[in-house]
Design an enzyme around this catalytic site. Structure first.
Site, PDB file in Angstrom:
ATOM      1  N   GLU A  93      76.847  65.403 127.878  1.00 33.64           N
ATOM      2  CA  GLU A  93      77.077  63.963 128.030  1.00 33.64           C
ATOM      3  C   GLU A  93      77.184  63.263 126.674  1.00 33.64           C
ATOM      4  O   GLU A  93      78.026  62.380 126.494  1.00 33.64           O
ATOM      5  CB  GLU A  93      75.953  63.342 128.864  1.00 33.64           C
ATOM      6  CG  GLU A  93      76.061  63.590 130.361  1.00 33.64           C
ATOM      7  CD  GLU A  93      77.245  62.863 130.982  1.00 33.64           C
ATOM      8  OE1 GLU A  93      77.773  61.911 130.358  1.00 33.64           O
ATOM      9  OE2 GLU A  93      77.665  63.255 132.087  1.00 33.64           O
ATOM     10  N   GLU A 112      80.600  64.077 125.278  1.00 34.29           N
ATOM     11  CA  GLU A 112      81.684  63.402 125.969  1.00 34.29           C
ATOM     12  C   GLU A 112      81.769  61.923 125.577  1.00 34.29           C
ATOM     13  O   GLU A 112      82.858  61.375 125.395  1.00 34.29           O
ATOM     14  CB  GLU A 112      81.515  63.532 127.484  1.00 34.29           C
ATOM     15  CG  GLU A 112      81.780  64.927 128.015  1.00 34.29           C
ATOM     16  CD  GLU A 112      81.579  65.035 129.512  1.00 34.29           C
ATOM     17  OE1 GLU A 112      81.855  66.111 130.072  1.00 34.29           O
ATOM     18  OE2 GLU A 112      81.127  64.043 130.136  1.00 34.29           O
ATOM     19  N   GLU A 113      80.620  61.258 125.469  1.00 35.08           N
ATOM     20  CA  GLU A 113      80.621  59.818 125.232  1.00 35.08           C
ATOM     21  C   GLU A 113      80.823  59.453 123.762  1.00 35.08           C
ATOM     22  O   GLU A 113      81.383  58.394 123.459  1.00 35.08           O
ATOM     23  CB  GLU A 113      79.324  59.195 125.748  1.00 35.08           C
ATOM     24  CG  GLU A 113      79.193  59.251 127.268  1.00 35.08           C
ATOM     25  CD  GLU A 113      78.033  58.416 127.783  1.00 35.08           C
ATOM     26  OE1 GLU A 113      77.309  57.812 126.958  1.00 35.08           O
ATOM     27  OE2 GLU A 113      77.847  58.364 129.010  1.00 35.08           O
TER      28      GLU A 113
END
Length: 332
Positions: free
Chosen positions: A213, A216-217
């Site tokens: 995560e 990805e961010e």
């Protein structure tokens, strides 16, 4: 002249004919009584199993003996059966197969019945629902139906009640914390800087989900350190609950590239500036998490580190999360 012999012969023929007629009528009556008895037995149990041979069943369904092919099934570990549909068939044919199969499963003392319906066979759902099946859960490519054969309340497990989500605490050596502003969700347009968050995928470990995560961010590579804390959030997603794990990660890269589809902005923010946000100061949960993160940085708090253990899957590891520092200290 009266023919006595011919008269006796005609009388004898009439007697024999009458006897045969009486016997036939008696046989018909007896057979009728037997058929009515069989129908009564069948009606009391909705269907009666007559015989089985080579995957075909002769069953009394709705007061009519029918020869029907059975559904392919495998036994589960809890006294039930699992059916995975794969071939297209007529709705009426499926309904007959299902009725016959339930008769057999009931005679075998089976309990729960699971039918996995792929999305391309959704037309068969109606027949199963009419037999008493209900929706248990759905995935992108199938619907799972459930049915309980014994009398009384069922003991089948409910559908999954929680999602697993993560919040990532990433701080560099300058005491700057990695934060984002979201384009969607409850924080959209608020100007609040928050920790990267996200949902753990199916079959994905917490530690792997947290690293993914963040990547990805923000495009930041990280190394998982430990779980600092977790809490439950109820009625958060279509009535389901969330298990939220706050994870500490160590940055391995520092050049931020925000995820355009979900992230409005991202930056390395000085810790004191992050803590000073009005939302953090007034939101009870955020204040608690700030205290935990600070204590961790000051080395006065220790969370739960992942310890690899054997997995059910070959060539994979699961992880037990525990306070191994205190555990090792107790062994000294």
């Amino acid at each position: 002249m009266f023919d006595f012999l011919n008269f006796n012969y005609r009388v004898l023929l009439c007697f024999v004919f009458s006897f045969v007629v009486v016997c036939k009528v008696h046989s018909v009556l007896v057979f009728g009584i037997w058929v009515r008895a069989r129908i009564a037995v069948g009606a009391s149990s909705m269907a009666g199993l007559v015989c089985s041979k080579s995957g075909m069943e002769q069953v009394l369904v709705e007061n009519e003996v029918q020869q029907v092919k059975l559904l392919d099934s495998v036994n589960d570990d809890f006294g039930g059966v699992i059916v995975e549909l794969s071939e297209a068939m007529d709705l009426k044919v499926f309904a007959s197969m299902l009725k016959a199969s339930i008769v057999l499963w009931r005679s075998q003392g089976k309990r729960g019945v699971w039918i996995k319906v792929p999305i391309q066979l959704v037309n068969l759902v109606e027949a199963a629902v009419k037999e008493g099946f209900w929706f248990h859960h759905a995935e992108p490519k199938y619907l799972m139906l459930a049915f309980w054969i014994p009398e009384g309340s069922h003991t089948l497990p409910a559908n999954a009640s929680h999602r697993v989500t993560i919040g990532a605490f990433v701080m560099n050596k300058k005491r700057e914390v990695l934060v984002v502003q979201e384009k969607c969700g409850i924080f959209r347009g608020t100007g609040i800087w928050k920790l990267p968050t996200g949902t753990v995928d199916e079959g994905e470990d917490i530690r792997a989900g947290a690293v993914r995560e963040v990547k990805e961010e923000t495009a930041i590579d990280t190394e998982f350190v430990e779980v600092l804390a977790f809490w439950q959030s109820h009625k958060s997603f279509f009535g389901k609950s969330d298990l939220v794990f706050v994870c500490m990660l160590r940055p391995l890269s520092f050049d931020i590239q925000k995820q355009e589809s979900e992230i409005e902005d991202a930056q390395w923010m000085p810790w004191d500036d992050y803590v000073a946000q009005p939302f953090v100061q007034t939101h009870e949960l955020s204040k608690q998490l700030v205290d935990i993160c600070k204590a961790k940085e000051d080395e006065t708090y220790f969370g739960f580190s992942p310890v690899p253990i054997a997995s059910k899957l070959p060539d994979q590891k699961s992880y037990l999360y525990l306070n191994d520092r205190d555990l090792k200290g107790s062994e000294v």
